[in-house]
Design an enzyme around this catalytic site. Structure first.
Site, PDB file in Angstrom:
ATOM      1  N   HIS A  50       0.725  -0.926   0.147  1.00  0.00           N
ATOM      2  CA  HIS A  50      -0.090  -0.068  -0.039  1.00  0.00           C
ATOM      3  C   HIS A  50       0.159   1.147  -0.350  1.00  0.00           C
ATOM      4  O   HIS A  50       2.019   0.507   0.004  1.00  0.00           O
ATOM      5  CB  HIS A  50      -0.886  -0.263   1.223  1.00  0.00           C
ATOM      6  CG  HIS A  50      -0.064   0.466   2.883  1.00  0.00           C
ATOM      7  ND1 HIS A  50       0.020  -1.037   2.954  1.00  0.00           N
ATOM      8  CD2 HIS A  50       0.595   0.775   2.869  1.00  0.00           C
ATOM      9  CE1 HIS A  50       0.529  -1.240   4.144  1.00  0.00           C
ATOM     10  NE2 HIS A  50       1.040   0.362   4.346  1.00  0.00           N
TER      11      HIS A  50
HETATM   12  C1  T46 Z   1       3.023   1.103   7.206  1.00  0.00           C
HETATM   13  C2  T46 Z   1       4.342  -0.091   7.321  1.00  0.00           C
HETATM   14  C3  T46 Z   1       4.964   0.049   7.290  1.00  0.00           C
HETATM   15  C4  T46 Z   1      -4.789   0.300  12.955  1.00  0.00           C
HETATM   16  O1  T46 Z   1      -6.024  -0.847  13.872  1.00  0.00           O
HETATM   17  N1  T46 Z   1      -4.129   0.393  14.050  1.00  0.00           N
HETATM   18  C5  T46 Z   1      -2.582   0.749  13.245  1.00  0.00           C
HETATM   19  O2  T46 Z   1      -2.309   1.713  13.932  1.00  0.00           O
HETATM   20  C6  T46 Z   1      -1.936  -0.240  12.380  1.00  0.00           C
HETATM   21  C7  T46 Z   1      -0.640   0.189  11.755  1.00  0.00           C
HETATM   22  C8  T46 Z   1      -2.940  -0.458  11.751  1.00  0.00           C
HETATM   23  N2  T46 Z   1      -4.171  -1.852  12.025  1.00  0.00           N
HETATM   24  C9  T46 Z   1      -4.776  -2.137  12.570  1.00  0.00           C
HETATM   25  C10 T46 Z   1      -5.195  -2.668  10.105  1.00  0.00           C
HETATM   26  C11 T46 Z   1      -4.738  -4.056  10.046  1.00  0.00           C
HETATM   27  O3  T46 Z   1      -6.448  -4.685   9.839  1.00  0.00           O
HETATM   28  O4  T46 Z   1      -4.106  -4.209  12.209  1.00  0.00           O
HETATM   29  C12 T46 Z   1      -4.330  -5.211  10.300  1.00  0.00           C
HETATM   30  C13 T46 Z   1      -2.316  -4.322  10.382  1.00  0.00           C
HETATM   31  O5  T46 Z   1      -2.606  -3.733   9.062  1.00  0.00           O
HETATM   32  P1  T46 Z   1      -1.659  -3.317   8.396  1.00  0.00           P
HETATM   33  O6  T46 Z   1      -2.031  -4.884   6.912  1.00  0.00           O
HETATM   34  O7  T46 Z   1      -2.063  -2.357   7.565  1.00  0.00           O
HETATM   35  O8  T46 Z   1      -0.181  -4.157   8.128  1.00  0.00           O
HETATM   36  P2  T46 Z   1       1.039  -3.652   7.222  1.00  0.00           P
HETATM   37  O9  T46 Z   1       2.425  -4.696   7.883  1.00  0.00           O
HETATM   38  O10 T46 Z   1       1.105  -4.125   5.669  1.00  0.00           O
HETATM   39  O11 T46 Z   1       0.962  -2.037   7.306  1.00  0.00           O
HETATM   40  C14 T46 Z   1       1.748  -1.422   8.097  1.00  0.00           C
HETATM   41  C15 T46 Z   1       0.798   0.457   8.484  1.00  0.00           C
HETATM   42  O12 T46 Z   1      -0.198  -0.215   8.073  1.00  0.00           O
HETATM   43  C16 T46 Z   1       1.657   0.602   7.226  1.00  0.00           C
HETATM   44  O13 T46 Z   1       0.807   1.704   7.564  1.00  0.00           O
HETATM   45  O14 T46 Z   1       2.847   2.110   6.580  1.00  0.00           O
HETATM   46  O15 T46 Z   1       2.807  -1.385   8.239  1.00  0.00           O
END
Ligand code: T46
Length: 133
Positions: A50
């Protein structure tokens, strides 16, 4: 021009171990509004896929290592994060992927905004449209 901007943190080491301090507008170039961390990510897993519309972050592998790949729509760069003394500055409008996690990796992230799902662009073609608009 490389998409990778690394910051070396001062650290305090003595015979008790090491200490790194992170401070807004000193070695972190924004007001920190949120801290999160990833751990227990298996080596075959790739995260991210993303971009953000408006978010600055600093990523630090405070334990273990992982690879971050950034893509601005025309250039791709990768870096291995493997030091708790070094952070990767990550601005908006960059597609990011995280891979090659060591099993002991703890990836700490400091962010300048609260969590907001509407700030995410999770489709690569939509990302290309967004940055060319
Ligand atoms: C990024 C990279 C480096 C939350 O509820 N609160 C939060 O602050 C975050 C970061 C995530 N979430 C929830 C949203 C999803 O249901 O945790 C779950 C996993 O998040 P995501 O799939 O977006 O995780 P990554 O590792 O793909 O990405 C993360 C960050 O979301 C993003 O901003 O830049 O790490």
């Amino acid at each position: 021009m490389s998409l990778i901007t690394l910051v070396d943190f001062n650290w305090h080491g003595d015979d008790r171990g090491s200490l790194v301090s992170l401070e807004s507008h000193r070695n972190i170039p924004f007001d920190v509004q949120r801290v999160y961390y990833m751990y227990n990510t298996q080596p075959e897993v790739t995260r991210g896929y993303h971009a953000h519309k408006n978010l600055q972050q600093v990523l630090i592998a405070i334990n273990g290592s992982c690879t971050i790949t950034l893509d601005d729509g025309s250039t791709k760069d990768s870096v291995e994060l493997s030091s708790p003394r070094q952070g990767l500055l990550l601005g908006s409008h960059l597609w990011r992927e995280m891979s090659n996690f060591s099993t002991d990796c703890v990836l700490l992230v400091l962010a300048d905004q609260h969590y907001d799902e509407s700030d995410y662009i999770r489709d690569y073609d939509a990302f290309l449209d967004y940055i060319s608009a």
